[in-house]
Design a protein around this motif. Structure first.
Motif, PDB file in Angstrom:
ATOM      1  N   LYS A 213       0.827  -1.205   0.000  1.00  0.00           N
ATOM      2  CA  LYS A 213       0.000   0.000   0.000  1.00  0.00           C
ATOM      3  C   LYS A 213       0.863   1.258   0.000  1.00  0.00           C
ATOM      4  O   LYS A 213       0.573   2.226  -0.713  1.00  0.00           O
ATOM      5  N   ALA A 214       1.957   1.263   0.781  1.00  0.00           N
ATOM      6  CA  ALA A 214       2.836   2.437   0.858  1.00  0.00           C
ATOM      7  C   ALA A 214       3.458   2.743  -0.495  1.00  0.00           C
ATOM      8  O   ALA A 214       3.504   3.907  -0.926  1.00  0.00           O
ATOM      9  N   VAL A 215       3.947   1.717  -1.182  1.00  0.00           N
ATOM     10  CA  VAL A 215       4.561   1.902  -2.500  1.00  0.00           C
ATOM     11  C   VAL A 215       3.536   2.450  -3.496  1.00  0.00           C
ATOM     12  O   VAL A 215       3.815   3.402  -4.247  1.00  0.00           O
ATOM     13  N   LEU A 216       2.339   1.870  -3.513  1.00  0.00           N
ATOM     14  CA  LEU A 216       1.296   2.327  -4.436  1.00  0.00           C
ATOM     15  C   LEU A 216       0.863   3.753  -4.132  1.00  0.00           C
ATOM     16  O   LEU A 216       0.686   4.573  -5.047  1.00  0.00           O
ATOM     17  N   LEU A 217       0.695   4.059  -2.845  1.00  0.00           N
ATOM     18  CA  LEU A 217       0.229   5.392  -2.476  1.00  0.00           C
ATOM     19  C   LEU A 217       1.269   6.458  -2.781  1.00  0.00           C
ATOM     20  O   LEU A 217       0.942   7.531  -3.315  1.00  0.00           O
ATOM     21  N   LEU A 218       2.532   6.187  -2.475  1.00  0.00           N
ATOM     22  CA  LEU A 218       3.590   7.146  -2.779  1.00  0.00           C
ATOM     23  C   LEU A 218       3.713   7.373  -4.282  1.00  0.00           C
ATOM     24  O   LEU A 218       3.900   8.506  -4.744  1.00  0.00           O
ATOM     25  N   GLY A 219       3.587   6.285  -5.041  1.00  0.00           N
ATOM     26  CA  GLY A 219       3.646   6.421  -6.498  1.00  0.00           C
ATOM     27  C   GLY A 219       2.475   7.214  -7.047  1.00  0.00           C
ATOM     28  O   GLY A 219       2.656   8.128  -7.876  1.00  0.00           O
ATOM     29  N   GLY A 220       1.272   6.892  -6.591  1.00  0.00           N
ATOM     30  CA  GLY A 220       0.087   7.597  -7.069  1.00  0.00           C
ATOM     31  C   GLY A 220       0.077   9.059  -6.674  1.00  0.00           C
ATOM     32  O   GLY A 220      -0.238   9.942  -7.492  1.00  0.00           O
ATOM     33  N   ALA A 221       0.429   9.353  -5.427  1.00  0.00           N
ATOM     34  CA  ALA A 221       0.449  10.742  -4.957  1.00  0.00           C
ATOM     35  C   ALA A 221       1.527  11.547  -5.680  1.00  0.00           C
ATOM     36  O   ALA A 221       1.336  12.732  -5.974  1.00  0.00           O
ATOM     37  N   SER A 222       2.663  10.905  -5.977  1.00  0.00           N
ATOM     38  CA  SER A 222       3.733  11.596  -6.713  1.00  0.00           C
ATOM     39  C   SER A 222       3.261  12.005  -8.099  1.00  0.00           C
ATOM     40  O   SER A 222       3.533  13.123  -8.558  1.00  0.00           O
ATOM     41  N   PHE A 223       2.543  11.104  -8.767  1.00  0.00           N
ATOM     42  CA  PHE A 223       2.037  11.425 -10.102  1.00  0.00           C
ATOM     43  C   PHE A 223       1.029  12.565 -10.032  1.00  0.00           C
ATOM     44  O   PHE A 223       1.059  13.488 -10.872  1.00  0.00           O
ATOM     45  N   MET A 224       0.137  12.532  -9.052  1.00  0.00           N
ATOM     46  CA  MET A 224      -0.854  13.595  -8.908  1.00  0.00           C
ATOM     47  C   MET A 224      -0.175  14.948  -8.671  1.00  0.00           C
ATOM     48  O   MET A 224      -0.531  15.953  -9.291  1.00  0.00           O
ATOM     49  N   ALA A 225       0.805  14.965  -7.757  1.00  0.00           N
ATOM     50  CA  ALA A 225       1.505  16.215  -7.460  1.00  0.00           C
ATOM     51  C   ALA A 225       2.269  16.714  -8.690  1.00  0.00           C
ATOM     52  O   ALA A 225       2.301  17.930  -8.966  1.00  0.00           O
TER      53      ALA A 225
END
Length: 552
Positions: A213-225
Motif C-alpha cells: 500500500k505504501a509503495v502504491l500510495l507514494l507512487g500515485g500521490a507523486s504522479f498527482m503532485a
C-alpha cells in the motif's frame, strides 16, 4: 482448514461485490460506472487475500502472529510504518483540509511529521530492547504488571476505537462514491476484509499489505503532485496565486487562522500530533517486528523520509484540488457541493489529472490505504486484549500461546463488529478531526507513562496508574465537553470546554499527576521500584552488555 475458512469467507464477499455492481444506479447516481476502478479494487482484494493465506501458513507461534517473528528488515519496516501511518485521514482528510482551509491544513502535515524525531531519538531503541509484543511490555517492565497493563490496554483500546472511526468513515465514503454502493454496506465490506487479514495472517500479512500500500500510495500521490505542478508551470507561486483566485475565500486561504483560530487550540493540537505519534499502539507495535535496536532505528529513519515526502505531496494535492476540482462543475451536484463531500477532493483530482483509469488506480490505492491501517489497528487492539489483559492481568502471565492467540482472534472478530458499528454512527464526522482526538488520547495517556517508565528513576506504579488514568480521563471528558461532541453531536448551544483539542491540559494533568503521586509514594513497593532503575535497567534500555529479551 485455514484455506477452507478463507475461501468460505471470500465466497461470502462475492454477493456483496455483485450487489455493488447492481447498486451503481442506486443512491449515489452521480458517479458513473468505472470498470477500471472496480477491476483494480477486486484485484487488490484478491492479491492481499493471497498474501494473507501465504502468511497464515507461516504464522506458527505467538511471535509470528504478533511480531512477524522479528524477521522484518529496517527498510521493510520503515515502509510498513509509513504505510500504517499514511492513513485515510492523511490522504483524504489533510488534502480536504487544505482544499477547504488552504494554508492552515499544513498544521496537520507538520504536526504528524515532527513526532517522528521524538520516536527516533527517545523511544525506538529502548522500546525494541525492553518490549516483546506491545508497548505495555515496556511500560510495565519495572512496575506493577497488572496495574500498568490494565491502564496501557485501556488507553490503547480508546485510541484504536477513535482511529478506526476515521478509517471506517473514509472507507465507506470512498466505496460509496466509487461504486454507488450504500454507505452501510460499504462499511460492512471493509470490516469483513479487515477481520480476514488479521484473523488469518497476523502481523506478517498486515506488514506486507502495508508495504504494498505504501509503495502504491507514494507512487500515485507523486504522479498527482507532478501533474498539478505541471499545470502550474512547476511554479509554487503560480499554484498558490491561481488557487487563491479559484477559492471562495480568495487570498484568505493563504493566511493562518482559518482552521485553528486561537493559540490554545493551536498549541493543544500541535502537542497532540507531536507526542501522540509516540503513543499510538499500532505504530509502537511495529518496532517488535525487527531483529534488534539497530534495525528499529533504521525503521524510523526510513519511515520519517517516506512520511515527510508524502505530506509535502498532500499539500500540493490539496491546492491542486482547489485549482482543478473546485472550478469544474463535473465534480459537483445540483447544489454546487462537491460530490461525496470535501473528503473526496483528492479522488476527484485523480480524475481531473489522469482520467478514469488513474481514478480507478488511486481509488483502489485509497481503499488499500484504509485496509492496511485498519488491519494494523485491529491487530494492536486485539493484542492489547489478549497479551496485556488476558495473558498478563487475568491469567497472571501463565497463559499458554495457543490460548492467547485464540483470545486475540476472538477479539479481532469483536473489534470488526465494533468498527462497523462506529463507522455507521459517526458517518457525518470529519475524519481528520477524529484522528486528532485519537492523537490527543495517545499523547495524554500512553506517551507520558511510556516515556517516564524509560527515563525517570523515581517513577512508581502508584504514580503511573493515577497520573495515567488522570490524563486519559481528562482527555475523554474535555473531548466530550468540547464543541465537536457537546455542540455538533449532542446538540447543546455552547460547549463547556471551549477548545476542540484537550491535549494541552490533559498532558499537563498526566505528567503532573504521575510526578506528584510518585514522589509522595513512601511505600516499600515504591522504594523497591525506584531501586530497579539502576545500572542493569539502563543497560537493558541501551542494549549494552545485556540482552533485554533474555531478561524478560
Amino acid at each position: 482448514m485455514k484455506l477452507r475458512l478463507l475461501l468460505v469467507l471470500l465466497a461470502s464477499l462475492l454477493p456483496t461485490l455483485a450487489y455493488a455492481a447492481d447498486a451503481i444506479t442506486g443512491e449515489v447516481k452521480q458517479q458513473p460506472l468505472n470498470v477500471a476502478a472496480i477491476v483494480m479494487f477486486v484485484a487488490f482484494v484478491l492479491f492481499t487475500l493471497g498474501i494473507t493465506y501465504w502468511a497464515a501458513r507461516r504464522s506458527k507461534s505467538a511471535s509470528d502472529y504478533y511480531a512477524a517473528g522479528g524477521k522484518i528488515t529496517g527498510f521493510q519496516n520503515g515502509l510498513a510504518i509509513a504505510g500504517d501511518f499514511m492513513s485515510a485521514a492523511s490522504f483524504l482528510g489533510i488534502s480536504a483540509l487544505v482544499f477547504t482551509s488552504g494554508y492552515d491544513g499544513l498544521i496537520y502535515s507538520i504536526g504528524f511529521l515532527v513526532g517522528w524525531p521524538v520516536i527516533l531519538f527517545l523511544i525506538a531503541e529502548r522500546l525494541r530492547n525492553l518490549g516483546k509484543y506491545t508497548f505495555a511490555d515496556v511500560a510495565s517492565y519495572r512496575l506493577g504488571q497488572r496495574q500498568i497493563r490494565l491502564l496501557s490496554a485501556s488507553g490503547a483500546l480508546v485510541v484504536v476505537a477513535l482511529y478506526l472511526i476515521a478509517q471506517m468513515v473514509g472507507a465507506g465514503k470512498l466505496i460509496q462514491l466509487l461504486f454507488g454502493l450504500n454507505y452501510h454496506v460499504a462499511v460492512v465490506l471493509v470490516g469483513i476484509l479487515m477481520v480476514l487479514y488479521v484473523l488469518f495472517g497476523g502481523m506478517l500479512a498486515t506488514t506486507w499489505v502495508q508495504i504494498i500500500k505504501a509503495v502504491l500510495l507514494l507512487g500515485g500521490a507523486s504522479f498527482m503532485a507532478f501533474m498539478v505542478m505541471k499545470h502550474a508551470g512547476f511554479s509554487f507561486e503560480t499554484l498558490f496565486t491561481e488557487s487563491a483566485k479559484a477559492h471562495a475565500k480568495g487570498r484568505a486561504i493563504m493566511a493562518p487562522g482559518a482552521l485553528v483560530s486561537d493559540p490554545v487550540s493551536a498549541i493543544s493540537l500541535g502537542l497532540a500530533l507531536m507526542f501522540g505519534t509516540a503513543g499510538l499502539p499500532h505504530i509502537l507495535m511495529r518496532f517488535f517486528t525487527v531483529g534488534d535496536a539497530k534495525e528499529a532505528r533504521k525503521s524510523v529513519f526510513y519511515a520519517t523520509g517516506f512520511i515527510g515526502y508524502f505530506y509535502v505531496l498532500t499539500f500540493i494535492i490539496g491546492f491542486g484540488a482547489i485549482l482543478l476540482v473546485s472550478t469544474n462543475p463535473a465534480f459537483k451536484d445540483a447544489d454546487g457541493l462537491l460530490l461525496g463531500g470535501n473528503n473526496m477532493a483528492a479522488i476527484h483530482l485523480a480524475d481531473a489529472v489522469g482520467g478514469s483509469i488513474f481514478l480507478g488506480f488511486i481509488s483502489a490505492v485509497a481503499f488499500a490505504t484504509i485496509l492496511a491501517v485498519v488491519a494494523g489497528l485491529t491487530l494492536a487492539g486485539a493484542s492489547a486484549v489478549s497479551h496485556d489483559l488476558y495473558a498478563s492481568v487475568i491469567k497472571h502471565g501463565k497463559a499458554n500461546e495457543k490460548d492467547e492467540i485464540r483470545v486475540s482472534k476472538i477479539t479481532t472478530v469483536i473489534l470488526g463488529v465494533v468498527a462497523i458499528g462506529l463507522g455507521i454512527v459517526f458517518e457525518k464526522q470529519n475524519i481528520a478531526f477524529m484522528v486528532g482526538l485519537a492523537f490527543s488520547i495517545a499523547a495524554s495517556c500512553n506517551f507520558p507513562v511510556l516515556f517516564l517508565s524509560m527515563f525517570w528513576s523515581k517513577l512508581t506504579t502508584r504514580g503511573a496508574m493515577l497520573g495515567g488514568w488522570l490524563g486519559l480521563g481528562t482527555a475523554v471528558v474535555l473531548m466530550i465537553l468540547g464543541p465537536t461532541i457537546w455542540v455538533q453531536i449532542l446538540g447543546h448551544d455552547k460547549p463547556i470546554y471551549p477548545y476542540e483539542y484537550p491535549a494541552l491540559f490533559s498532558m499537563i494533568a498526566a505528567f503532573v499527576g504521575i510526578w506528584f503521586f510518585s514522589i509522595t509514594d513512601t511505600s516499600a513497593r515504591g522504594a523497591a521500584e525506584r531501586e530497579r532503575f539502576g545500572p542493569q535497567f539502563v543497560r537493558s534500555q541501551t542494549g549494552i552488555g545485556i540482552s533485554a529479551a533474555a531478561e524478560h
